[in-house]
Design a protein around this motif. Structure first.
Motif, PDB file in Angstrom:
ATOM      1  N   GLU A  33      15.109  63.548  73.540  1.00 39.62           N
ATOM      2  CA  GLU A  33      14.399  63.048  72.366  1.00 39.62           C
ATOM      3  C   GLU A  33      14.058  64.190  71.403  1.00 39.62           C
ATOM      4  OE1 GLU A  33      10.566  60.223  71.526  1.00 39.62           O
ATOM      5  OE2 GLU A  33      10.210  61.950  72.809  1.00 39.62           O
ATOM      6  N   ALA A  34      13.582  65.304  71.972  1.00 40.75           N
ATOM      7  CA  ALA A  34      13.183  66.445  71.133  1.00 40.75           C
ATOM      8  C   ALA A  34      14.380  66.968  70.340  1.00 40.75           C
ATOM      9  CB  ALA A  34      12.595  67.550  72.008  1.00 40.75           C
ATOM     10  N   TYR A  35      15.531  67.111  71.010  1.00 43.19           N
ATOM     11  CA  TYR A  35      16.727  67.600  70.305  1.00 43.19           C
ATOM     12  C   TYR A  35      17.185  66.630  69.233  1.00 43.19           C
ATOM     13  CZ  TYR A  35      17.840  71.972  72.573  1.00 43.19           C
ATOM     14  OH  TYR A  35      17.807  73.280  72.961  1.00 43.19           O
ATOM     15  N   HIS A  36      17.150  65.349  69.570  1.00 42.11           N
ATOM     16  CA  HIS A  36      17.665  64.352  68.633  1.00 42.11           C
ATOM     17  C   HIS A  36      16.777  64.246  67.388  1.00 42.11           C
ATOM     18  CE1 HIS A  36      19.857  60.608  67.617  1.00 42.11           C
ATOM     19  NE2 HIS A  36      18.726  60.347  66.989  1.00 42.11           N
ATOM     20  N   VAL A  37      15.491  64.063  67.597  1.00 43.62           N
ATOM     21  CA  VAL A  37      14.589  63.777  66.467  1.00 43.62           C
ATOM     22  C   VAL A  37      14.283  65.036  65.663  1.00 43.62           C
ATOM     23  CG1 VAL A  37      12.289  62.917  65.826  1.00 43.62           C
ATOM     24  CG2 VAL A  37      13.544  61.841  67.728  1.00 43.62           C
ATOM     25  N   PHE A  38      13.910  66.099  66.368  1.00 41.53           N
ATOM     26  CA  PHE A  38      13.351  67.239  65.645  1.00 41.53           C
ATOM     27  C   PHE A  38      14.386  68.321  65.300  1.00 41.53           C
ATOM     28  CE2 PHE A  38       9.923  65.254  68.113  1.00 41.53           C
ATOM     29  CZ  PHE A  38       9.206  64.767  67.034  1.00 41.53           C
ATOM     30  N   ILE A  39      15.395  68.470  66.160  1.00 43.71           N
ATOM     31  CA  ILE A  39      16.403  69.498  65.880  1.00 43.71           C
ATOM     32  C   ILE A  39      17.550  68.898  65.049  1.00 43.71           C
ATOM     33  CG2 ILE A  39      17.955  71.230  66.858  1.00 43.71           C
ATOM     34  CD1 ILE A  39      14.912  71.766  67.364  1.00 43.71           C
ATOM     35  N   SER A 185       9.238  57.522  65.131  1.00 47.50           N
ATOM     36  CA  SER A 185       8.841  56.140  64.821  1.00 47.50           C
ATOM     37  C   SER A 185       9.789  55.518  63.796  1.00 47.50           C
ATOM     38  CB  SER A 185       7.421  56.114  64.250  1.00 47.50           C
ATOM     39  OG  SER A 185       7.097  54.788  63.877  1.00 47.50           O
ATOM     40  N   ALA A 186       9.982  54.202  63.923  1.00 47.28           N
ATOM     41  CA  ALA A 186      10.829  53.510  62.940  1.00 47.28           C
ATOM     42  C   ALA A 186      10.108  52.284  62.401  1.00 47.28           C
ATOM     43  CB  ALA A 186      12.137  53.095  63.609  1.00 47.28           C
ATOM     44  N   LYS A 187       8.812  52.204  62.642  1.00 42.58           N
ATOM     45  CA  LYS A 187       8.066  51.001  62.256  1.00 42.58           C
ATOM     46  C   LYS A 187       8.085  50.781  60.740  1.00 42.58           C
ATOM     47  CE  LYS A 187       3.961  49.821  64.135  1.00 42.58           C
ATOM     48  NZ  LYS A 187       3.987  48.789  65.173  1.00 42.58           N
ATOM     49  N   GLY A 188       8.195  49.536  60.336  1.00 46.55           N
ATOM     50  CA  GLY A 188       8.191  49.195  58.918  1.00 46.55           C
ATOM     51  C   GLY A 188       6.890  49.608  58.243  1.00 46.55           C
ATOM     52  N   SER A 189       5.763  49.413  58.931  1.00 47.74           N
ATOM     53  CA  SER A 189       4.463  49.747  58.319  1.00 47.74           C
ATOM     54  C   SER A 189       4.350  51.262  58.108  1.00 47.74           C
ATOM     55  CB  SER A 189       3.320  49.249  59.205  1.00 47.74           C
ATOM     56  OG  SER A 189       3.449  49.787  60.505  1.00 47.74           O
ATOM     57  N   VAL A 190       4.957  52.034  59.004  1.00 43.24           N
ATOM     58  CA  VAL A 190       4.924  53.496  58.877  1.00 43.24           C
ATOM     59  C   VAL A 190       5.774  53.907  57.671  1.00 43.24           C
ATOM     60  CG1 VAL A 190       5.646  55.653  59.999  1.00 43.24           C
ATOM     61  CG2 VAL A 190       4.468  53.882  61.332  1.00 43.24           C
ATOM     62  N   ARG A 191       6.964  53.301  57.574  1.00 44.10           N
ATOM     63  CA  ARG A 191       7.866  53.623  56.452  1.00 44.10           C
ATOM     64  C   ARG A 191       7.179  53.295  55.116  1.00 44.10           C
ATOM     65  NH1 ARG A 191      11.614  50.123  54.500  1.00 44.10           N
ATOM     66  NH2 ARG A 191      11.455  48.922  56.419  1.00 44.10           N
ATOM     67  N   GLY A 206      18.185  56.300  66.116  1.00 46.51           N
ATOM     68  CA  GLY A 206      17.122  56.830  66.975  1.00 46.51           C
ATOM     69  C   GLY A 206      17.669  57.531  68.205  1.00 46.51           C
ATOM     70  N   PRO A 207      16.779  58.206  68.943  1.00 50.23           N
ATOM     71  CA  PRO A 207      17.204  58.818  70.209  1.00 50.23           C
ATOM     72  C   PRO A 207      17.465  57.717  71.233  1.00 50.23           C
ATOM     73  CG  PRO A 207      14.829  58.999  69.947  1.00 50.23           C
ATOM     74  CD  PRO A 207      15.343  58.380  68.684  1.00 50.23           C
ATOM     75  N   LYS A 208      17.984  58.092  72.399  1.00 49.94           N
ATOM     76  CA  LYS A 208      18.302  57.115  73.440  1.00 49.94           C
ATOM     77  C   LYS A 208      17.109  56.157  73.651  1.00 49.94           C
ATOM     78  CE  LYS A 208      20.313  56.944  77.978  1.00 49.94           C
ATOM     79  NZ  LYS A 208      19.939  57.371  79.314  1.00 49.94           N
ATOM     80  N   GLY A 209      17.390  54.859  73.667  1.00 55.23           N
ATOM     81  CA  GLY A 209      16.327  53.881  73.902  1.00 55.23           C
ATOM     82  C   GLY A 209      15.666  53.375  72.630  1.00 55.23           C
ATOM     83  N   LYS A 210      16.035  53.954  71.463  1.00 56.28           N
ATOM     84  CA  LYS A 210      15.436  53.511  70.186  1.00 56.28           C
ATOM     85  C   LYS A 210      16.547  53.327  69.179  1.00 56.28           C
ATOM     86  CE  LYS A 210      11.557  54.109  68.682  1.00 56.28           C
ATOM     87  NZ  LYS A 210      10.632  54.469  67.660  1.00 56.28           N
ATOM     88  N   ARG A 211      16.496  52.233  68.460  1.00 55.92           N
ATOM     89  CA  ARG A 211      17.586  51.978  67.511  1.00 55.92           C
ATOM     90  C   ARG A 211      17.522  52.943  66.319  1.00 55.92           C
ATOM     91  NH1 ARG A 211      18.715  47.929  63.779  1.00 55.92           N
ATOM     92  NH2 ARG A 211      16.574  47.188  63.924  1.00 55.92           N
ATOM     93  N   GLU A 212      16.292  53.134  65.806  1.00 58.38           N
ATOM     94  CA  GLU A 212      16.154  53.950  64.589  1.00 58.38           C
ATOM     95  C   GLU A 212      14.986  54.928  64.680  1.00 58.38           C
ATOM     96  OE1 GLU A 212      15.789  50.904  61.545  1.00 58.38           O
ATOM     97  OE2 GLU A 212      17.913  51.134  61.080  1.00 58.38           O
ATOM     98  N   MET A 213      14.956  55.861  63.755  1.00 62.73           N
ATOM     99  CA  MET A 213      13.824  56.778  63.567  1.00 62.73           C
ATOM    100  C   MET A 213      13.712  57.032  62.055  1.00 62.73           C
ATOM    101  SD  MET A 213      15.476  60.505  64.492  1.00 62.73           S
ATOM    102  CE  MET A 213      14.615  61.373  63.154  1.00 62.73           C
TER     103      MET A 213
END
Ligand SMILES: C[S@@+](CC[C@H](N)C(=O)[O-])C[C@H]1O[C@@H](n2cnc3c(N)ncnc32)[C@H](O)[C@@H]1O
Length: 219
Positions: A33-39, A185-191, A206-213
């Motif tokens: 997750e760290a590599y996918h989202v942040f790196i 996070s991919a929540k609509g309210s956050v976006r 998104g990273p494994k287990g999540k469709r989007e970020m």
């Protein structure tokens, strides 16, 4: 709050908070997750010098991975990690990031990230400076300072007050022009909260287990 170390699906450790049934990283793998989202969707955008703000220093995983990447890519990094509830020494000893990242040669650096004094700029090496700040995210008042924010707070379901326009306004102010914020996070309210304060927001795989970020850019 009670904290329990557990192993995520990629073999790397994370921390579970039984009282609120929340964890520090994805159950599908803390390191992946760290590599996918942040790196991949954050650090990869930058060259040469990067000023990074991490929202939730926690286990130091993102900071350690960023350090390892800075060596590979010859980056100069100023890293600020904000954290109100530091992980304890006994808990840090149970984290297996150094082994899982095949980074035994950098064990001393991982220790130094955690042992560094709070509120002081610490020279980790010639090209990596770390400043840990022990405070609530709500009290961040930096202006036009960072190129990149790793927004890694607990989920909106347990800490909704951290995913609001008020907090994203602080993040927007803290970024330099064209600065970028990444989050799992991919929540609509956050976006929508990000867009309301002026960010241009992209939905990314998104990273494994999540469709989007989400990735947000200051215009
Ligand atoms: C999802 S965890 C991620 C931590 C870290 N990025 C990691 O990889 O271990 C969120 C972190 O935010 C911290 N935190 C929660 N609420 C906070 C607040 N209001 N102000 C500052 N830190 C907070 C928690 O203690 C925790 O370390």
């Amino acid at each position: 709050m009670e904290r329990k170390i557990f192993i995520t699906e990629d073999g790397s450790t994370s921390i579970h908070l039984p009282e609120i049934d929340e964890q520090y990283h994805s159950k599908h793998g803390a390191i992946q997750e760290a590599y996918h989202v942040f790196i991949k969707y954050g650090l990869d955008l930058f060259k040469d010098e990067v000023e990074i703000l991490e929202i939730g220093f926690g286990t130091g995983l993102n900071c350690f991975i960023t350090y390892l990447e800075s060596l590979k890519r010859n980056l100069t990094i100023d890293y600020t990690g904000v954290e109100a509830y530091p992980v304890l020494t006994d808990e840090i000893k149970q984290l297996n990031y150094v082994t899982e990242l095949n980074a035994k040669a950098h064990q001393q650096i991982f220790n130094k990230l955690h042992q560094s004094e709070w509120e002081k700029e610490i020279i980790i090496n010639d090209d990596f400076k770390l400043k840990k700040q022990k405070k609530d995210f709500k009290n961040i008042n930096d202006k036009n300072t960072y190129n990149l924010i790793y927004f890694d707070a607990f989920g909106a379901k347990v800490q909704p007050e951290l995913w609001t326009e008020d907090i994203f306004e602080l993040m927007y102010e803290a970024l330099q022009k064209n600065g970028v914020l990444v989050t799992y996070s991919a929540k609509g309210s956050v976006r929508r909260a990000m867009q309301a304060v002026g960010f241009t927001v992209e939905r990314l795989p998104g990273p494994k287990g999540k469709r989007e970020m989400l990735r947000a850019r200051k215009n």
